[in-house]
Design a protein around this motif. Structure first.
Motif, PDB file in Angstrom:
ATOM      1  N   ALA A 165      45.124 -31.209  38.813  1.00 42.60           N
ATOM      2  CA  ALA A 165      45.210 -30.117  37.839  1.00 42.60           C
ATOM      3  C   ALA A 165      43.901 -29.339  37.765  1.00 42.60           C
ATOM      4  N   LEU A 166      42.766 -30.051  37.819  1.00 41.84           N
ATOM      5  CA  LEU A 166      41.461 -29.391  37.791  1.00 41.84           C
ATOM      6  C   LEU A 166      41.291 -28.494  39.007  1.00 41.84           C
ATOM      7  N   LYS A 223      30.324 -17.804  45.665  1.00 48.90           N
ATOM      8  CA  LYS A 223      31.526 -17.441  44.907  1.00 48.90           C
ATOM      9  C   LYS A 223      31.663 -18.323  43.661  1.00 48.90           C
ATOM     10  N   ASN A 224      31.365 -19.592  43.810  1.00 46.72           N
ATOM     11  CA  ASN A 224      31.477 -20.513  42.679  1.00 46.72           C
ATOM     12  C   ASN A 224      30.413 -20.253  41.617  1.00 46.72           C
ATOM     13  N   ALA A 225      29.243 -19.819  42.045  1.00 49.07           N
ATOM     14  CA  ALA A 225      28.209 -19.445  41.073  1.00 49.07           C
ATOM     15  C   ALA A 225      28.672 -18.243  40.255  1.00 49.07           C
ATOM     16  N   GLN A 226      29.281 -17.290  40.921  1.00 42.87           N
ATOM     17  CA  GLN A 226      29.792 -16.102  40.219  1.00 42.87           C
ATOM     18  C   GLN A 226      30.902 -16.492  39.250  1.00 42.87           C
ATOM     19  N   ALA A 227      31.776 -17.415  39.677  1.00 45.31           N
ATOM     20  CA  ALA A 227      32.854 -17.883  38.802  1.00 45.31           C
ATOM     21  C   ALA A 227      32.291 -18.674  37.621  1.00 45.31           C
ATOM     22  N   THR A 228      31.202 -19.413  37.872  1.00 43.07           N
ATOM     23  CA  THR A 228      30.545 -20.165  36.793  1.00 43.07           C
ATOM     24  C   THR A 228      30.031 -19.225  35.719  1.00 43.07           C
ATOM     25  N   ILE A 229      29.440 -18.111  36.120  1.00 44.05           N
ATOM     26  CA  ILE A 229      28.943 -17.112  35.165  1.00 44.05           C
ATOM     27  C   ILE A 229      30.097 -16.575  34.323  1.00 44.05           C
ATOM     28  N   ARG A 230      31.221 -16.269  34.982  1.00 45.56           N
ATOM     29  CA  ARG A 230      32.373 -15.721  34.251  1.00 45.56           C
ATOM     30  C   ARG A 230      32.927 -16.722  33.231  1.00 45.56           C
ATOM     31  N   LYS A 235      42.235 -20.943  40.130  1.00 51.08           N
ATOM     32  CA  LYS A 235      42.681 -19.791  39.336  1.00 51.08           C
ATOM     33  C   LYS A 235      41.510 -19.033  38.728  1.00 51.08           C
ATOM     34  N   GLN A 236      40.401 -19.740  38.538  1.00 47.99           N
ATOM     35  CA  GLN A 236      39.194 -19.116  37.995  1.00 47.99           C
ATOM     36  C   GLN A 236      38.306 -18.511  39.087  1.00 47.99           C
ATOM     37  N   GLY A 237      38.751 -18.614  40.343  1.00 52.42           N
ATOM     38  CA  GLY A 237      38.010 -17.994  41.432  1.00 52.42           C
ATOM     39  C   GLY A 237      37.106 -18.918  42.219  1.00 52.42           C
ATOM     40  N   PHE A 238      37.222 -20.241  41.999  1.00 53.96           N
ATOM     41  CA  PHE A 238      36.390 -21.197  42.728  1.00 53.96           C
ATOM     42  C   PHE A 238      37.028 -21.533  44.076  1.00 53.96           C
ATOM     43  N   GLY A 239      36.193 -21.935  45.020  1.00 50.60           N
ATOM     44  CA  GLY A 239      36.653 -22.357  46.335  1.00 50.60           C
ATOM     45  C   GLY A 239      36.108 -23.722  46.699  1.00 50.60           C
ATOM     46  N   PHE A 240      36.719 -24.366  47.695  1.00 50.29           N
ATOM     47  CA  PHE A 240      36.351 -25.725  48.128  1.00 50.29           C
ATOM     48  C   PHE A 240      36.408 -26.702  46.954  1.00 50.29           C
ATOM     49  N   VAL A 241      37.501 -26.615  46.203  1.00 50.58           N
ATOM     50  CA  VAL A 241      37.666 -27.465  45.023  1.00 50.58           C
ATOM     51  C   VAL A 241      39.016 -28.192  45.107  1.00 50.58           C
TER      52      VAL A 241
END
Length: 200
Positions: free
Chosen positions: A154-155, A110-117, A161-167
């Motif tokens: 804040a990060l 999921k985080n890789a996909q969010a990274t692309i976006r 909000k950008q779709g990342f998880g485990f953050v």
């Protein structure tokens, strides 16, 4: 009973915190990598992924498994990981050389996909570095080192909000330490100020 020394002088005459003083793998990581600036998408994605896998475990465990993680996750190439499917999840869950946690594996994809976006708005590295604080901690003892900060909180919110998880904020503070956004090397350590981002 006296407190253990905040810094330990090694055989080479260099001062390090106790966690980096004895284990050769951790000492090498401390001496050459931890806290040095990482400003590229690939590097930030790998470290974000590994920090997420570390949650609840020791960093030494993750560091020892890092070569296996790299092999299992296509060297943390975001585009390749973003394309992983259920067969890859099954493959990864069967890989005893990594941390087999279904939620963390799915979060990495999921985080890789969010990274692309995020590439459309400056990219992951720029996004993460935009939360650099105006000052860094100056810890004298391990107890002085914070585990989270307003910026890491804040990060964490912004990445979710950008779709990342485990953050979470603690994991994001560890990321900020690892890639040089903050300098939490103890005062007196031979690595203090070595990133060039912050003065010693």
């Amino acid at each position: 009973m006296s407190e253990p020394a905040a810094l330990i002088i090694g055989d080479d005459g260099l001062a390090r915190p106790s966690w980096a003083a004895s284990d050769e793998l951790l000492r090498n990581y401390y001496d050459t990598e931890w806290g040095m600036p990482v400003r590229d998408e690939h590097g930030v994605f790998e470290r974000l992924s590994l920090e997420a896998f570390q949650s609840g475990l020791s960093w030494a465990t993750i560091l020892r498994k890092r070569p296996a993680f790299r092999d299992a996750f296509a060297q943390f190439d975001p585009e390749k990981v973003a394309a992983f499917d259920e067969s890859d999840v099954t493959r990864l869950m069967a890989d005893a050389a990594i941390v087999r946690n279904n939620a963390k594996i799915r979060a990495a994809i999921k985080n890789a996909q969010a990274t692309i976006r995020l590439r459309d708005s400056g990219g992951l590295a720029e996004f993460v570095w935009s939360f650099q604080p105006s000052r860094t901690p100056r810890p004298k003892t391990p107890q002085d080192v914070p585990t989270r900060s307003p910026e890491s909180e804040a990060l964490a919110v912004a990445l979710r909000k950008q779709g990342f998880g485990f953050v979470g904020p603690t994991t994001m503070f560890a990321l900020m330490e690892a890639i040089g956004i903050v300098d939490t090397h103890l005062l007196g350590s031979h690595r203090r100020g070595s990133s060039g981002v912050w003065p010693a």
